[in-house]
Design a protein around this motif. Structure first.
Motif, PDB file in Angstrom:
ATOM      1  N   SER A 191      -0.717   0.037   3.524  1.00 29.11           N
ATOM      2  CA  SER A 191       0.215   0.935   4.201  1.00 29.11           C
ATOM      3  C   SER A 191       0.330   0.648   5.688  1.00 29.11           C
ATOM      4  N   THR A 192       1.576   0.469   6.144  1.00 33.04           N
ATOM      5  CA  THR A 192       1.841   0.402   7.585  1.00 33.04           C
ATOM      6  C   THR A 192       2.375   1.752   8.054  1.00 33.04           C
ATOM      7  N   LEU A 193       2.290   2.762   7.164  1.00 33.42           N
ATOM      8  CA  LEU A 193       2.892   4.069   7.459  1.00 33.42           C
ATOM      9  C   LEU A 193       1.840   5.171   7.454  1.00 33.42           C
ATOM     10  N   ASN A 194       0.718   4.899   8.053  1.00 34.87           N
ATOM     11  CA  ASN A 194      -0.337   5.901   8.160  1.00 34.87           C
ATOM     12  C   ASN A 194       0.207   7.117   8.921  1.00 34.87           C
ATOM     13  N   ASN A 195      -0.184   8.305   8.474  1.00 35.75           N
ATOM     14  CA  ASN A 195       0.197   9.542   9.169  1.00 35.75           C
ATOM     15  C   ASN A 195       1.680   9.855   9.176  1.00 35.75           C
ATOM     16  N   THR A 196       2.421   9.316   8.215  1.00 33.91           N
ATOM     17  CA  THR A 196       3.808   9.760   8.100  1.00 33.91           C
ATOM     18  C   THR A 196       3.973  10.423   6.745  1.00 33.91           C
ATOM     19  N   SER A 197       4.949  11.338   6.652  1.00 37.73           N
ATOM     20  CA  SER A 197       5.211  12.022   5.389  1.00 37.73           C
ATOM     21  C   SER A 197       5.497  10.991   4.302  1.00 37.73           C
ATOM     22  N   VAL A 198       6.252   9.959   4.675  1.00 37.04           N
ATOM     23  CA  VAL A 198       6.641   8.927   3.725  1.00 37.04           C
ATOM     24  C   VAL A 198       5.407   8.184   3.202  1.00 37.04           C
ATOM     25  N   GLY A 199       4.548   7.754   4.124  1.00 36.55           N
ATOM     26  CA  GLY A 199       3.344   7.020   3.737  1.00 36.55           C
ATOM     27  C   GLY A 199       2.439   7.862   2.849  1.00 36.55           C
ATOM     28  N   ASN A 200       2.295   9.133   3.173  1.00 34.85           N
ATOM     29  CA  ASN A 200       1.428  10.018   2.391  1.00 34.85           C
ATOM     30  C   ASN A 200       1.948  10.220   0.970  1.00 34.85           C
ATOM     31  N   LYS A 201       3.267  10.390   0.851  1.00 34.32           N
ATOM     32  CA  LYS A 201       3.841  10.601  -0.484  1.00 34.32           C
ATOM     33  C   LYS A 201       3.692   9.348  -1.352  1.00 34.32           C
ATOM     34  N   ARG A 202       3.870   8.193  -0.736  1.00 32.46           N
ATOM     35  CA  ARG A 202       3.730   6.947  -1.508  1.00 32.46           C
ATOM     36  C   ARG A 202       2.277   6.763  -1.954  1.00 32.46           C
ATOM     37  N   LEU A 203       1.374   7.092  -1.058  1.00 34.21           N
ATOM     38  CA  LEU A 203      -0.042   6.998  -1.406  1.00 34.21           C
ATOM     39  C   LEU A 203      -0.365   7.915  -2.587  1.00 34.21           C
ATOM     40  N   SER A 204       0.156   9.145  -2.541  1.00 36.02           N
ATOM     41  CA  SER A 204      -0.083  10.087  -3.647  1.00 36.02           C
ATOM     42  C   SER A 204       0.469   9.565  -4.962  1.00 36.02           C
ATOM     43  N   GLY A 205       1.665   8.988  -4.911  1.00 32.24           N
ATOM     44  CA  GLY A 205       2.284   8.443  -6.125  1.00 32.24           C
ATOM     45  C   GLY A 205       1.439   7.327  -6.718  1.00 32.24           C
ATOM     46  N   TYR A 206       0.947   6.467  -5.852  1.00 36.96           N
ATOM     47  CA  TYR A 206       0.084   5.357  -6.270  1.00 36.96           C
ATOM     48  C   TYR A 206      -1.197   5.875  -6.910  1.00 36.96           C
ATOM     49  N   GLN A 207      -1.832   6.841  -6.242  1.00 37.45           N
ATOM     50  CA  GLN A 207      -3.086   7.410  -6.759  1.00 37.45           C
ATOM     51  C   GLN A 207      -2.866   8.096  -8.108  1.00 37.45           C
ATOM     52  N   ALA A 208      -1.765   8.845  -8.202  1.00 40.64           N
ATOM     53  CA  ALA A 208      -1.486   9.582  -9.436  1.00 40.64           C
ATOM     54  C   ALA A 208      -1.267   8.628 -10.611  1.00 40.64           C
ATOM     55  N   ALA A 209      -0.530   7.540 -10.358  1.00 36.42           N
ATOM     56  CA  ALA A 209      -0.247   6.584 -11.438  1.00 36.42           C
ATOM     57  C   ALA A 209      -1.547   5.951 -11.936  1.00 36.42           C
ATOM     58  N   LEU A 210      -2.432   5.614 -10.987  1.00 35.04           N
ATOM     59  CA  LEU A 210      -3.725   5.040 -11.387  1.00 35.04           C
ATOM     60  C   LEU A 210      -4.497   6.021 -12.249  1.00 35.04           C
ATOM     61  N   SER A 211      -4.620   7.267 -11.783  1.00 35.37           N
ATOM     62  CA  SER A 211      -5.484   8.217 -12.494  1.00 35.37           C
ATOM     63  C   SER A 211      -4.840   8.674 -13.804  1.00 35.37           C
ATOM     64  N   ASP A 212      -3.507   8.721 -13.852  1.00 32.44           N
ATOM     65  CA  ASP A 212      -2.832   9.056 -15.118  1.00 32.44           C
ATOM     66  C   ASP A 212      -3.108   7.991 -16.174  1.00 32.44           C
ATOM     67  N   TYR A 213      -3.196   6.735 -15.713  1.00 29.14           N
ATOM     68  CA  TYR A 213      -3.375   5.632 -16.652  1.00 29.14           C
ATOM     69  C   TYR A 213      -4.822   5.564 -17.136  1.00 29.14           C
ATOM     70  N   ASP A 214      -5.732   5.688 -16.185  1.00 23.15           N
ATOM     71  CA  ASP A 214      -7.150   5.541 -16.534  1.00 23.15           C
ATOM     72  C   ASP A 214      -7.936   6.093 -15.350  1.00 23.15           C
ATOM     73  N   ASN A 215      -8.587   7.249 -15.542  1.00 22.32           N
ATOM     74  CA  ASN A 215      -9.170   7.890 -14.365  1.00 22.32           C
ATOM     75  C   ASN A 215     -10.473   7.249 -13.869  1.00 22.32           C
ATOM     76  N   THR A 216     -10.808   6.079 -14.445  1.00 21.55           N
ATOM     77  CA  THR A 216     -11.934   5.346 -13.866  1.00 21.55           C
ATOM     78  C   THR A 216     -11.450   4.318 -12.831  1.00 21.55           C
ATOM     79  N   LEU A 217     -10.120   4.103 -12.779  1.00 16.71           N
ATOM     80  CA  LEU A 217      -9.586   3.140 -11.795  1.00 16.71           C
ATOM     81  C   LEU A 217      -9.723   3.706 -10.383  1.00 16.71           C
ATOM     82  N   VAL A 218     -10.181   2.870  -9.450  1.00 18.90           N
ATOM     83  CA  VAL A 218     -10.450   3.346  -8.085  1.00 18.90           C
ATOM     84  C   VAL A 218      -9.333   2.904  -7.120  1.00 18.90           C
ATOM     85  N   PRO A 219      -8.688   3.861  -6.465  1.00 22.04           N
ATOM     86  CA  PRO A 219      -7.683   3.481  -5.463  1.00 22.04           C
ATOM     87  C   PRO A 219      -8.335   2.731  -4.301  1.00 22.04           C
TER      88      PRO A 219
END
Lengths: 337, 337
Positions: A191-219
Motif C-alpha cells: 500500500s502506498t495509501l497508508n492512512n487514507t479512507s481508500v487504502g483502509n477499505k482496500r486493506l479490509s477487502g483484502y483481509q476479508a477475502a483471505l479469511s473468507d477463503y481460509d482463516n489460517t491465511l495470514v495477511p
C-alpha cells in the motif's frame, strides 16, 4: 501597477453616463451599434478589464468549479480530471484545479483561495494528512458558507456533503479472491495509501477475502512510498516467501514487477501481481498487468454532475454517497484459473 | 441562492457604521477587541464572505498565479507543475491550473477565466492547435491588459513575452548521435508532438545529427498518437528495417518497446530505444529506458521566478528566452559504445 480603469473612467473619457457605458459593454439592445463600438474601443484603449469578480458579485455565478486534488503525479487523478473537464465543458462550466500535495495546510489554502475567487462549487479529494488527523473545520467552513461541496475518492463520512467513491473494499476483495482461485496462498498487500479512507477499505477487502477463503491465511502488508518501494519491497521479499501481490495503484504494480525481476522472481510464474487504476501503462507493460479498473473518468463526470445538481438546488438534503463498482481486468501478470 | 451578506448588512444588524465593521474585519488598531469579536461573530452568523475579488480590486494583488497546460496525462507537465508549486509556495503564492486539452478554444476560455478571477500573472504552455494555426490574438490580449505572461516548453516567438524552453534541438541531436556511436544506422524518429514547436525542434535535431554523421542516411519519421501508436509503429516496422528509435516522450518510448516486443524484436539487441522526459517509469521499466532528461521541475521553478520578477517590475523589456540544457541518461534500452 497602474490604476485600474473603471466604468466611471470610461464614462468620463467619452462624456457618457456610467449606465450607458455599462449597457454598451453588456451589448444591451437599448444602445446603438455606433455607441457600442465607441465604448468598446475606448474600453480596450484604456485597458478596462470587465472584472468577473465584480460581475460575479452581482450575478452570483462565475460558471467555474474549483477542484482540489492531493497529487498530480497519480495517473488516477489526472484521469478523473479528464472526466470532470468533459462534463463541465458540456454544461458550460470551466474548471480551476489546485494541488494540495498531500498537505493539510495546502488544502486549507486552496479552499480559501477557491472560495475567495467565488467558484460556484468545490470538488475535492482529501489529502492523506486530512484523513489522518481528521481535521475538517476548513471543510465545514465551506459548507457553512453555502458553497456546494462534493468529495470524490477520498471522502470523510463526518462531513454533511455528497461524495463519489469507488467500491474499494469489493475491488480488493475480488482481486484477492481471483489470486486465491489461481492457486496463490501467500498473497501480500502493498500500500502506498497508508492512512487514507481508500487504502483502509482496500486493506479490509483484502483481509476479508483471505479469511473468507481460509482463516489460517495470514495477511502480510507492506506500507511504502513510490520513492522507496524498491528498497521496502526488496527487503520484504528477502524475508517473506510470497506467490501473489496486490498493490494500491498502477505505478506501484509496475515498480513492484521490476523489483521482483531484480530479485530473480518471474511474473506470474513465481509471483502474480494485481494493481489498481488500469491506465495505458498497465495495458502496455510486459507482461501486461491485471488491474482493478477504477472508472476514474466516470467518477470525474459524476462528481461534476452532483456539484451542478447541488448548485441548482440548494435545499438541504441528507448527504448521498454514490458508489461506483470496479471491474477486474485480467491480463498476463496473473496465472489463469 | 440566498442574497449575499454585505458589510452594510452587518453594520445595520449591529447598529454600527460600515466603516467600523470594515475596520473590525481588517483587524484595525482603531477598533476595540470586544467590537472586533462582536463584528466577526455576526459576520460568521450572517455568512458574510470577505470576497477576495472585492479585496483584490482594491489591493490589486491576489497572490495567485494562473497556469494553463495543454495535457494533464503527460507526466512531463505534471512534473513541471510540481516544480511550479514548490517555487510559488516558497514565495507566498498559490497556483490555479487550467487544462486546455490541446484545444485552442479551451485555451482562450482558460485565459479569459484566469484574467477574470484576477490572477497576478499567467504561465502557459500552448496547445498544438494554437501552434498549428498560429492564432495568438487571445495571448496578445493578456499582454495588452498588462498581465505578466510567461510561456514554457511550447512557446511562440511572435509574442513579446518571456519564455522557458529546453534545448529540444540539442537533446534530440545528442540522442541521435549517441545511437550512431553505438552502431545504429537505421534510426527512426517517432513523434507524438506533430505541429508543436517542441516536436519540430526535436525533429530538426534528429535530422541534423544524421546528416552531420553521414549525409546518405535517410530520416524516417512516424507521426502518431499514444492511442494509435501500437498500430502505427507496427505497420511501420513491417515495412522498414530499423535498428534505432527515438520517441518524443516517455510513454511512447514504453509503448514502442512493447510494440517491438510483439513484433519479435529485442531491445536493445535488435532495436535501441531512447525516449524524452525521464520519469520514474523510464527508470523502472524493463529494460530501463535511456532518456533525454528534460528538467521539468527546474523548468516549472524558472517559469514562476520569471513571472514573479515581471510582476514586481512591470517596465517594458525585450522578451527573454531562457533555455534549459538537457542531459542524456544512459540505461539499458540502448547498446554500449
Amino acid at each position: 501597477m497602474a490604476t485600474k480603469t473603471t466604468l466611471k473612467g470610461i464614462a468620463e473619457h467619452l462624456n457618457l453616463s456610467i449606465s450607458t457605458v455599462s449597457k454598451a459593454l453588456a451589448d444591451s439592445q437599448e444602445i446603438s451599434d455606433s455607441t457600442k463600438l465607441l465604448v468598446k474601443t475606448a474600453a480596450r484603449q484604456l485597458k478596462y478589464r470587465p472584472n468577473a469578480m465584480a460581475r460575479g458579485l452581482k450575478s452570483s455565478r462565475t460558471n467555474t468549479l474549483g477542484v482540489v486534488i492531493p497529487n498530480i503525479m497519480h495517473n488516477f487523478f489526472a484521469k478523473v480530471i479528464v472526466g470532470m473537464e468533459e462534463e463541465a465543458t458540456k454544461n458550460g462550466y470551466s474548471l480551476v484545479t489546485c494541488i494540495s500535495n498531500e498537505s493539510l495546510e495546502k488544502e486549507k489554502q486552496s479552499l480559501h483561495m477557491l472560495s475567495d475567487v467565488s467558484v460556484d462549487a468545490i470538488i475535492i479529494s482529501l489529502t492523506s494528512e486530512t484523513q489522518e488527523t481528521n481535521e475538517i473545520e476548513h471543510l465545514k467552513d465551506i459548507l457553512h458558507y453555502d458553497i456546494p461541496l462534493v468529495m470524490f475518492d477520498r471522502a470523510n463520512s463526518d462531513l454533511a456533503c455528497d461524495s463519489v467513491v469507488i467500491n474499494d473494499y469489493k475491488g480488493a476483495y475480488d482481486a484477492t479472491a481471483y489470486l486465491l482461485k489461481t492457486g496463490c496462498r501467500n498473497i501480500a498487500f502493498l500500500s502506498t495509501l497508508n492512512n487514507t479512507s481508500v487504502g483502509n477499505k482496500r486493506l479490509s477487502g483484502y483481509q476479508a477475502a483471505l479469511s473468507d477463503y481460509d482463516n489460517t491465511l495470514v495477511p502480510k502488508v507492506v506500507y511504502t512510498k513510490l520513492t522507496s518501494l524498491e528498497n521496502d519491497l526488496g527487503t520484504f521479499i528477502d524475508n517473506n516467501n510470497i506467490d501473489g501481490l496486490i498493490t494500491t495503484d498502477e505505478s506501484s504494480a509496475i515498480y513492484s514487477m521490476n523489483t521482483l525481476r531484480i530479485k530473480g522472481k518471474q511474473v506470474p510464474e513465481d509471483v502474480s501481481v494485481i494493481g489498481f487504476t488500469d491506465g495505458n501503462l498497465a495495458r502496455n507493460y510486459f507482461p501486461s498487468v491485471t488491474t482493478v479498473k477504477q472508472q476514474a473518468e466516470i467518477m470525474g463526470k459524476k462528481a461534476v454532475q452532483i456539484a451542478l445538481k447541488n448548485l441548482n438546488n440548494k435545499e438541504q438534503h441528507e448527504p448521498v454517497q454514490e458508489v461506483i463498482e470496479t471491474e477486474l481486468v485480467i491480463r498476463n501478470s496473473t496465472k489463469t484459473i
